[in-house]
Write a protein that holds these residues in place. Structure first.
Motif, mmCIF file in Angstrom:
data_model
loop_
_atom_site.group_PDB
_atom_site.id
_atom_site.type_symbol
_atom_site.label_atom_id
_atom_site.label_comp_id
_atom_site.label_asym_id
_atom_site.label_seq_id
_atom_site.Cartn_x
_atom_site.Cartn_y
_atom_site.Cartn_z
ATOM 1 N N PHE A 42 0.873 -1.174 0.000
ATOM 2 C CA PHE A 42 0.000 0.000 0.000
ATOM 3 C C PHE A 42 0.912 1.228 0.000
ATOM 4 N N ILE A 43 1.056 1.868 -1.147
ATOM 5 C CA ILE A 43 2.001 2.973 -1.314
ATOM 6 C C ILE A 43 1.246 4.287 -1.427
ATOM 7 N N ARG A 44 1.472 5.180 -0.497
ATOM 8 C CA ARG A 44 0.805 6.481 -0.531
ATOM 9 C C ARG A 44 1.488 7.396 -1.548
ATOM 10 N N VAL A 45 0.695 8.139 -2.311
ATOM 11 C CA VAL A 45 1.237 8.996 -3.366
ATOM 12 C C VAL A 45 0.561 10.365 -3.345
ATOM 13 N N VAL A 46 1.257 11.346 -3.923
ATOM 14 C CA VAL A 46 0.693 12.687 -4.098
ATOM 15 C C VAL A 46 0.722 13.026 -5.584
ATOM 16 N N PHE A 47 -0.222 13.844 -6.025
ATOM 17 C CA PHE A 47 -0.262 14.264 -7.417
ATOM 18 C C PHE A 47 0.760 15.371 -7.674
ATOM 19 N N GLU A 48 1.453 15.244 -8.791
ATOM 20 C CA GLU A 48 2.343 16.302 -9.281
ATOM 21 C C GLU A 48 2.011 16.527 -10.747
ATOM 22 N N ASP A 102 0.397 15.805 -13.973
ATOM 23 C CA ASP A 102 -0.238 14.605 -14.503
ATOM 24 C C ASP A 102 0.480 13.333 -14.040
ATOM 25 N N ARG A 103 1.333 13.453 -13.012
ATOM 26 C CA ARG A 103 2.055 12.306 -12.471
ATOM 27 C C ARG A 103 1.771 12.164 -10.979
ATOM 28 N N VAL A 104 2.227 11.052 -10.409
ATOM 29 C CA VAL A 104 2.124 10.863 -8.961
ATOM 30 C C VAL A 104 3.495 10.520 -8.415
ATOM 31 N N ARG A 105 3.744 10.972 -7.192
ATOM 32 C CA ARG A 105 5.028 10.721 -6.548
ATOM 33 C C ARG A 105 4.793 9.998 -5.215
ATOM 34 N N PRO A 106 5.508 8.886 -4.987
ATOM 35 C CA PRO A 106 5.378 8.206 -3.696
ATOM 36 C C PRO A 106 5.920 9.066 -2.573
ATOM 37 N N LEU A 107 5.242 9.040 -1.428
ATOM 38 C CA LEU A 107 5.698 9.811 -0.270
ATOM 39 C C LEU A 107 6.913 9.140 0.350
ATOM 40 N N THR A 108 7.874 9.923 0.707
ATOM 41 C CA THR A 108 9.060 9.394 1.380
ATOM 42 C C THR A 108 8.830 9.385 2.886
ATOM 43 N N LYS A 129 -1.446 13.555 4.143
ATOM 44 C CA LYS A 129 -0.714 14.277 3.101
ATOM 45 C C LYS A 129 -0.941 13.667 1.720
ATOM 46 N N ALA A 130 -1.316 12.412 1.677
ATOM 47 C CA ALA A 130 -1.448 11.703 0.405
ATOM 48 C C ALA A 130 -2.761 12.048 -0.295
#
Length: 397
Positions: A345-351, A353-359, A371-372
Motif C-alpha cells: 500500500f504505497i501512498r502517493v501525491v499528485f504532481e 499529470d504524475r504521482v510521486r510516492p511519499l518518502t 498528506k497523500a
C-alpha cells in the motif's frame, strides 16, 4: 504470550474467506425521503401514476395547432392571434412545464417568433407533438422503477418524490462496535495536555468510527479496553448484539497482543497474518455469526485493514450493491520499491499529470495518509515500479 505468525494468507484469500462467513442482515425500516439517500431499497418500487400526469410544454413559446403553422419560415411567416383560448388562427403563450391548452398539439419556441401587439409572427413550421411532453413520457403507471437492493442516490430520491412517495422501505444500517484496546492509549476526553512518553492519544478508534459512518454503518464507540485478555473478552461479550465488531490494537505477536487469541477462544479465528504491507498483523474471525476484524495498532496498517476488510464486510452486511471503484491512470514521478510476497500500500501525491510516492511513509506515520492524495497497490509478485511507469491510483476517501 503472543501468537507467532505461522502462515501468511493472501489478501484475496483472506477477504474471500471473511465474506463467506457474512450474510446480509435484511432487517428493514421505513424512513422519510429526506433521509433515504445513501440507503438500500428493501423492496421494488412500482409506479402508481404517470409522470408527467398531463401533457406539458417542453419549451417556452406559443402553443398552437400544428396545422396553423404550415409553410411558416423566416421569409414566409404565419401570423396568429394571441388569445386565451384556441381557435383557428390563434395561439396561447406557454412556459416550460405548463399544461398544454385544450386544442393545441405543438409549441413554437419563442426564438422562432416575434410579437406586435396581439399578433404573433410564426417563423417556423412545427408538427404535432413538437416540443410537447406526453403523459407518462418520464414514467408510466405500473412501470417497475427500482428493484430491491437499489442504492438510492439523491437523483433517485427525486424520482420517488415525483411518484408521490413520502416514505420508503430500506434495509437497516448495521451496527458496528468499535473497541479500542491498549495500555498505552489515552482517551481524548480525559487527556489534559500532551500525554507522557510511552502514552498516545486514542485515534484509530475514532478513524474507524468515522469510516464506519461514511460507509453506511452505525458506529458504537466504546471506551478504551486495557491489554488484558479478560477485559477484551468482556468487552466483546458485551457487544454481541452488534452486527460487526472491530478490535483496534493488540493484534501482533508481542506479550500485550491478545485480541486474536481472545477471538479464537470465543469463536473461530479465520485468519491471523495477511500478505499486505502495512497491515500484516490484521486478524479476521467469527463469533456467534458476528464478523470480527482485529486492526493493527499502527495507524496506517489500521487504515489498510479498514479499507480491505471492514468496508467490504460492512457493505455485505448492509446489502449495499457492488460499485466500481474510481481508478485513475497516472505515470510515476519516482520509483516505487516494494516487498515481494505482500500487497504493498504505497501512498502517493499528485504532481501535475504524475504521482510521486511519499518518502518516510512508515506504517506508524498517520500524517502520511493525510498528506497523500491516493495510493498505489503493488501486487505481491512485483518488486516495485520504475519511474515513468503507468500505475492505477486509488483515491483516499
Amino acid at each position: 504470550m503472543g501468537r507467532i505468525f505461522k502462515e501468511r494468507t493472501s489478501v484475496d484469500q483472506a477477504l474471500k474467506l471473511f465474506l463467506e462467513h457474512i450474510s446480509a442482515l435484511k432487517k428493514t425500516e421505513e424512513i422519510s425521503l429526506e433521509t433515504c439517500a445513501g440507503r438500500v431499497l428493501a423492496e421494488a418500487v412500482i409506479s402508481e401514476r404517470n409522470v408527467p400526469h398531463y401533457r406539458r410544454a417542453a419549451m417556452d413559446g406559443y402553443a398552437v395547432r400544428a396545422s396553423d403553422t404550415m409553410g411558416a419560415s423566416p421569409t414566409n411567416p404565419v401570423m396568429l392571434q394571441l388569445s386565451d383560448r384556441i381557435e383557428e388562427g390563434s395561439t396561447i403563450w406557454v412556459h416550460t412545464g405548463a399544461a398544454m391548452p385544450e386544442g393545441t398539439d405543438a409549441v413554437v419556441v419563442v426564438e422562432d417568433t416575434s410579437t406586435t401587439g396581439n399578433l404573433v409572427e410564426i417563423r417556423a413550421q412545427v408538427y404535432p407533438n413538437r416540443n410537447v411532453g406526453q403523459i407518462g413520457e418520464d414514467i408510466k403507471k405500473e412501470d417497475r422503477v427500482f428493484e430491491e437492493g437499489h442504492f438510492l442516490r439523491p437523483c433517485d430520491v427525486a424520482v420517488l418524490a415525483s411518484l408521490g412517495f413520502d416514505r420508503v422501505k430500506v434495509f437497516e444500517k448495521p451496527v458496528i462496535a468499535v473497541i479500542p484496546t491498549g495500555d498505552e492509549l489515552v482517551s481524548r476526553k480525559k487527556s489534559v495536555g500532551v500525554p507522557p512518553p510511552g502514552m498516545v492519544l486514542e485515534t484509530n478508534g475514532l478513524m474507524s468510527v468515522l469510516y464506519v459512518k461514511k460507509w453506511g454503518g452505525i458506529p458504537r464507540y466504546l471506551d478504551i479496553v486495557p491489554d488484558n485478555p479478560d477485559s477484551i473478552k468482556k468487552a466483546i461479550e458485551s457487544n454481541l448484539d452488534a452486527d460487526m465488531i472491530i478490535l483496534s490494537g493488540g493484534t501482533s505477536v508481542g506479550k500485550r497482543d491478545h485480541a486474536p487469541e481472545v477471538v479464537a477462544s470465543l469463536g473461530e479465528l479465520l485468519v491471523h497474518g495477511i500478505g499486505v504491507s502495512p497491515g500484516k498483523p490484521a486478524a479476521l474471525g467469527i463469533i456467534h455469526n458476528i464478523p470480527v476484524v482485529c486492526l493493527p495498532g499502527y495507524p496506517v496498517a489500521s487504515l489498510v485493514a479498514l479499507y480491505f476488510f471492514v468496508r467490504p464486510g460492512l457493505r455485505k452486511l448492509a446489502a449495499i450493491p457492488e460499485a466500481p471503484e474510481l481508478i485513475l491512470k497516472r505515470r510515476l514521478a519516482a520509483k516505487i520499491s516494494s516487498k515481494i510476497g505482500y500487497v504493498n500500500f504505497i501512498r502517493v501525491v499528485f504532481e501535475g499529470d504524475r504521482v510521486r510516492p511519499l518518502t518516510g511513509a512508515k506504517s506508524g506515520v498517520l500524517s502520511s495518509v493525510a498528506k497523500a492524495d491516493g495510493y498505489v497497490l503493488v501486487p505481491e509478485n512485483i518488486e516495485g515500479y520504475e519511474e515513468g511507469e503507468e500505475v492505477d491510483v486509488f483515491l483516499i476517501e
